[in-house]
Design a protein around this motif. Structure first.
Motif, PDB file in Angstrom:
ATOM      1  N   GLU A  29      -8.177   3.837 -24.268  1.00 28.59           N
ATOM      2  CA  GLU A  29      -7.651   2.513 -23.903  1.00 28.59           C
ATOM      3  C   GLU A  29      -7.700   2.316 -22.377  1.00 28.59           C
ATOM      4  N   ALA A  30      -7.248   3.352 -21.647  1.00 30.09           N
ATOM      5  CA  ALA A  30      -7.230   3.270 -20.177  1.00 30.09           C
ATOM      6  C   ALA A  30      -8.649   3.145 -19.619  1.00 30.09           C
ATOM      7  N   LEU A  31      -9.550   3.832 -20.278  1.00 26.97           N
ATOM      8  CA  LEU A  31     -10.950   3.824 -19.845  1.00 26.97           C
ATOM      9  C   LEU A  31     -11.555   2.432 -20.013  1.00 26.97           C
ATOM     10  N   ARG A  32     -11.267   1.830 -21.155  1.00 24.48           N
ATOM     11  CA  ARG A  32     -11.778   0.474 -21.398  1.00 24.48           C
ATOM     12  C   ARG A  32     -11.133  -0.504 -20.420  1.00 24.48           C
ATOM     13  N   ALA A  33      -9.838  -0.312 -20.174  1.00 22.32           N
ATOM     14  CA  ALA A  33      -9.138  -1.210 -19.240  1.00 22.32           C
ATOM     15  C   ALA A  33      -9.722  -1.075 -17.834  1.00 22.32           C
ATOM     16  N   ALA A  34     -10.256   0.095 -17.521  1.00 25.20           N
ATOM     17  CA  ALA A  34     -10.848   0.309 -16.190  1.00 25.20           C
ATOM     18  C   ALA A  34     -12.281  -0.227 -16.131  1.00 25.20           C
ATOM     19  N   GLY A  35     -12.725  -0.828 -17.233  1.00 23.35           N
ATOM     20  CA  GLY A  35     -14.017  -1.515 -17.226  1.00 23.35           C
ATOM     21  C   GLY A  35     -15.191  -0.667 -17.701  1.00 23.35           C
ATOM     22  N   ALA A  36     -14.933   0.529 -18.218  1.00 22.75           N
ATOM     23  CA  ALA A  36     -16.043   1.388 -18.654  1.00 22.75           C
ATOM     24  C   ALA A  36     -16.613   0.909 -19.995  1.00 22.75           C
ATOM     25  N   THR A  37     -17.876   1.216 -20.221  1.00 23.76           N
ATOM     26  CA  THR A  37     -18.508   0.918 -21.507  1.00 23.76           C
ATOM     27  C   THR A  37     -18.464   2.196 -22.337  1.00 23.76           C
ATOM     28  N   VAL A  38     -17.877   2.099 -23.519  1.00 28.24           N
ATOM     29  CA  VAL A  38     -17.749   3.284 -24.380  1.00 28.24           C
ATOM     30  C   VAL A  38     -18.605   3.067 -25.610  1.00 28.24           C
ATOM     31  N   ARG A  39     -19.592   3.936 -25.827  1.00 28.68           N
ATOM     32  CA  ARG A  39     -20.511   3.760 -26.956  1.00 28.68           C
ATOM     33  C   ARG A  39     -20.461   4.964 -27.884  1.00 28.68           C
ATOM     34  N   THR A  40     -20.132   4.728 -29.136  1.00 29.10           N
ATOM     35  CA  THR A  40     -20.138   5.813 -30.128  1.00 29.10           C
ATOM     36  C   THR A  40     -21.428   5.724 -30.944  1.00 29.10           C
TER      37      THR A  40
END
Ligand SMILES: Cc1cc2nc3c(=O)[nH]c(=O)nc-3n(C[C@H](O)[C@H](O)[C@H](O)COP(=O)(O)OP(=O)(O)OC[C@H]3O[C@@H](n4cnc5c(N)ncnc54)[C@H](O)[C@@H]3O)c2cc1C
Length: 502
Positions: A260-271
Motif C-alpha cells: 500500500e505504501a509503495l503504491r502511495a509513493a507512486g511505484a508501479t507494481v506488476r504481478t
C-alpha cells in the motif's frame, strides 16, 4: 507471442528503477527507491506479492474464514530493523508477542519398548541460542541430556578456549557443529542443537555457519571462556521479554501495508511478470520480462535491484558477470519444505500440552514422527483463536539432511499422504487423539526460499557482493545474501538501498 520495448526516459522526471521480486526485500527496496525520487517498477513473477511473507486463506465449514501466514509468522527482535519498519508503516499497535508457555522438544527414547526407538516429549531449555543451553544447571537440560551427556557438557565451563580464539583471529569458516561438539560434546549437539538447526534453518549443524546464524556468539565464547556463559551473556544482552514478535493478523499484514505504501509513493507494481534476463545498456541496465500470456518486453533503468531467491538471482546476474561469478557457487535449490496446517475442534488441546509447539529430533525415526516441527499456532498467538476449542496446528516436513529418495515425508510427498501423516504425527506429539477432529487442512510448499547458511555459501555471498561493488546501478538483496529471516533481510535492505540518492 508478442514483444515490445517499454522505454523509460531517464532524462525527464524521476530516474527509472526496476526491482525484480515482490518478497519483503523487493517491496522494501522499491519503497526506499520510490521515496528517494525514483520512478520504480516492481516485477513479481507470481500472482501474489509478499514471497515468504504472504497470507493463506482457510475457509471453514461454518462459513467463516481464517487468514493465516503461509510462511514467516514472526520476526526476531534482536535487532530493531523490523520493529522500525513496523512503526514507519503505522502498525505498532498491532505488535503481539507469543504466549510465554514455552516450547518442547521430541527426543528419541531408546527405552520405548521391544528394542524399538520411540520418542518422548521434554521441555526445551529456557535459556538458549540455537538450542545451545546457557544454563547447564537447569533441570530441563538434565532431563533432556541424561547424566553422562550432561557431565560432558559441563567440561565447557573449564576447558580452555584457545582454539576458538585462533579461529576468531583467522576469520576462517566455523560451523555450529564444530563449536558445540568441541565445547559440550556430541550429546548436546544431537539432542538439543540438531532439532533446532533442522527446524529453524533446515540445515545440518556441521555445515551451518556460526557467524551467520548466531552473530557475536564466537566473540562471546572467547570473552566468556565458555559456550554456556557466552549464550547466557548474549541472551542477557538481548532486549527483555520474548525473542520474537508478530502482528495481529499475521506477518502478511506487514507486506500488505508495504504494498500500500509503495503504491502511495507512486511505484508501479506488476504481478505475473517474470524477469527473464538482465543486460548492460549505455545508460544503465535493461531487464527482459515475460508475462504469463507469453508477452515479452524490455525495461530500461539506471537502477536495478535483484530481490529474488538465490537460484533465480544467480541466473539473472551470472550472464552479465563475465565469469566473475563461478558456476560452482550457484546457490542450490534446496530440498524444500512442506507445511501442513490442521484446523481441529479438539478440547484436549485447550491446555496447550506442548506449549507453543515442539521441534523433533532428527534421531526420532520417521515412522514414529515424520514431521520436523509442530507449532501450536492458537497456543502461541492469541489472535488466531476464533472459537472455543478450535485449534490450529502447523507441522513442517522436509529436512536438508534427508537423503535423496529417502522415505521421510517432505516437499515431494503428495497432499493426501502428508495430511494423513500430519494427523498421526500431531496425535503422537501432543498426546491428544486428533482423529475425526480436523475441520480443515491444507498444504503449502516452499522451495529455494530457505537458503542454506553453510560456510561455502558464505564464501559465495562474499564473491557476489565483491563483484556487485563494481557494478554501478546494480544491486542484489534478499535472504540468500543477507541470511534467512526478516530481521536479517530488512536490516540489509535498509543499509544497501535505504536513503539512496543516486
Ligand atoms: C516456511 C517459511 C517460514 C519462515 N518463517 C520465518 C519466521 O517465522 N520469521 C522470520 O524472520 N523468517 C522466516 N522465514 C524466512 C523469511 O520469510 C525469509 O528469509 C524472507 O521473507 C525472504 O524474503 P526475500 O524477499 O529475500 O525472498 P522471497 O520472499 O523468497 O521473495 C522473492 C520473490 O521473488 C520472486 N521471483 C523469483 N524469481 C523471479 C523472477 N525471475 N522475476 C520476478 N520475480 C521473481 C518470487 O516469486 C518471490 O515472490 C520463513 C521462510 C519460510 C519459507
Amino acid at each position: 507471442m508478442r514483444s515490445g520495448i517499454e522505454a523509460h526516459d531517464g532524462h525527464r522526471g524521476p530516474r527509472p528503477a526496476v526491482v525484480v521480486g515482490g518478497g519483503i526485500s523487493g517491496l522494501l527496496s522499491a519503497w526506499e527507491l520510490a521515496r528517494s525520487g525514483h520512478a520504480v517498477t516492481l516485477l513479481e513473477a507470481t500472482a501474489t506479492l509478499g514471497g515468504c511473507v504472504a497470507p493463506v486463506h482457510a475457509p471453514l465449514p461454518d462459513g467463516t474464514e481464517l487468514v493465516l501466514d503461509a510462511g514467516a509468522e514472526s520476526f526476531a527482535v534482536r535487532t530493531p530493523a523490523v520493529r522500525e519498519l513496523v512503526e514507519e508503516l503505522g502498525l505498532s499497535g498491532a505488535v503481539v508477542t507469543p504466549n510465554p508457555v514455552g516450547s518442547w522438544m521430541y527426543l528419541p527414547d531408546p527405552a520405548g519398548g521391544g528394542g524399538e526407538v520411540a520418542g518422548r516429549a521434554v521441555r526445551s531449555p529456557r535459556v538458549g541460542i540455537l538450542g545451545i543451553p546457557g544454563d547447564l544447571d537447569a533441570p530441563e537440560v538434565a532431563e533432556a541430556l541424561g547424566t553422562e551427556a550432561l557431565a560432558r557438557a559441563r567440561q565447557d565451563l573449564t576447558q580452555p578456549v584457545g582454539r576458538w580464539e585462533q579461529a576468531l583471529h583467522d576469520g576462517g569458516p566455523v560451523t555450529v557443529g564444530a563449536v558445540v561438539r568441541d565445547r559440550m560434546g556430541d550429546g548436546v549437539l544431537q539432542v538439543l542443537v540438531a532439532p533446532v538447526v533442522a527446524g529453524v534453518h533446515s540445515a545440518d549443524p556441521d555445515t551451518l555457519d556460526l557467524r551467520t546464524v548466531a552473530p557475536g556468539l564466537l566473540e562471546a565464547l572467547v570473552t566468556e571462556g565458555s559456550l554456556a556463559r557466552a549464550v547466557a551473556s548474549r541472551r542477557a544482552a538481548a532486549p527483555p521479554g520474548a525473542l520474537v514478535a508478530s502482528l495481529r493478523g499475521g506477518m502478511n499484514t506487514l507486506t500488505a501495508a508495504l504494498v500500500e505504501a509503495l503504491r502511495a509513493a507512486g511505484a508501479t507494481v506488476r504481478t505475473g511478470v517474470l524477469a527473464t534476463g538482465l543486460d548492460r545498456a549505455a545508460d544503465g541496465w535493461t531487464v527482459s520480462t515475460r508475462t504469463q500470456d507469453g508477452t515479452e518486453a524490455t525495461l530500461s533503468a539506471g537502477r536495478v535491484v535483484v530481490a529474488t531467491d538465490g537460484p533465480a538471482a544467480w541466473d539473472l546476474l551470472a550472464p552479465v558477470a563475465g565469469g566473475a561469478l563461478a558456476a560452482a557457487d550457484r546457490p542450490a535449490e534446496g530440498a524444500g519444505v512442506a507445511l501442513v496446517t490442521l484446523v481441529a475442534d479438539a478440547a484436549g488441546l485447550d491446555a496447550a500440552p506442548r506449549g507453543t509447539g515442539l521441534l523433533v529430533s532428527p534421531q526420532v525415526p520417521a515412522d514414529v514422527v515424520g514431521a520436523k516441527a509442530m507449532t501450536h499456532v492458537t497456543a502461541k498467538w492469541d489472535w488466531v483463536r476464533t472459537a472455543p476449542h478450535r485449534h490450529v496446528l502447523r507441522l513442517s516436513y522436509g529436512r536438508v539432511t534427508d537423503a535423496p529418495g529417502a522415505s521421510t515425508p517432505g516437499y515431494g510427498t503428495g497432499d493426501r499422504e502428508l495430511l494423513a501423516r500430519a494427523v498421526t504425527d500431531a496425535t503422537t506429539l501432543t498426546g491428544v487423539d486428533l482423529a475425526g477432529t480436523v475441520v480443515h487442512s491444507f498444504v503449502v510448499r516452499w522451495r529455494s526460499a530457505l537458503p542454506a547458511a553453510t560456510t561455502a555459501h558464505r564464501a559465495a555471498v562474499r564473491s557476489v557482493r565483491d563483484w556487485l561493488e563494481g557494478q554501478a546501478g546494480l544491486d542484489a538483496v534478499g535472504a540468500w545474501l543477507a541470511g534467512t529471516g526478516l530481521a536479517a533481510v530488512v536490516g540489509d535492505v535498509r543499509r544497501r538501498i535505504g536513503g539512496d540518492e543516486t
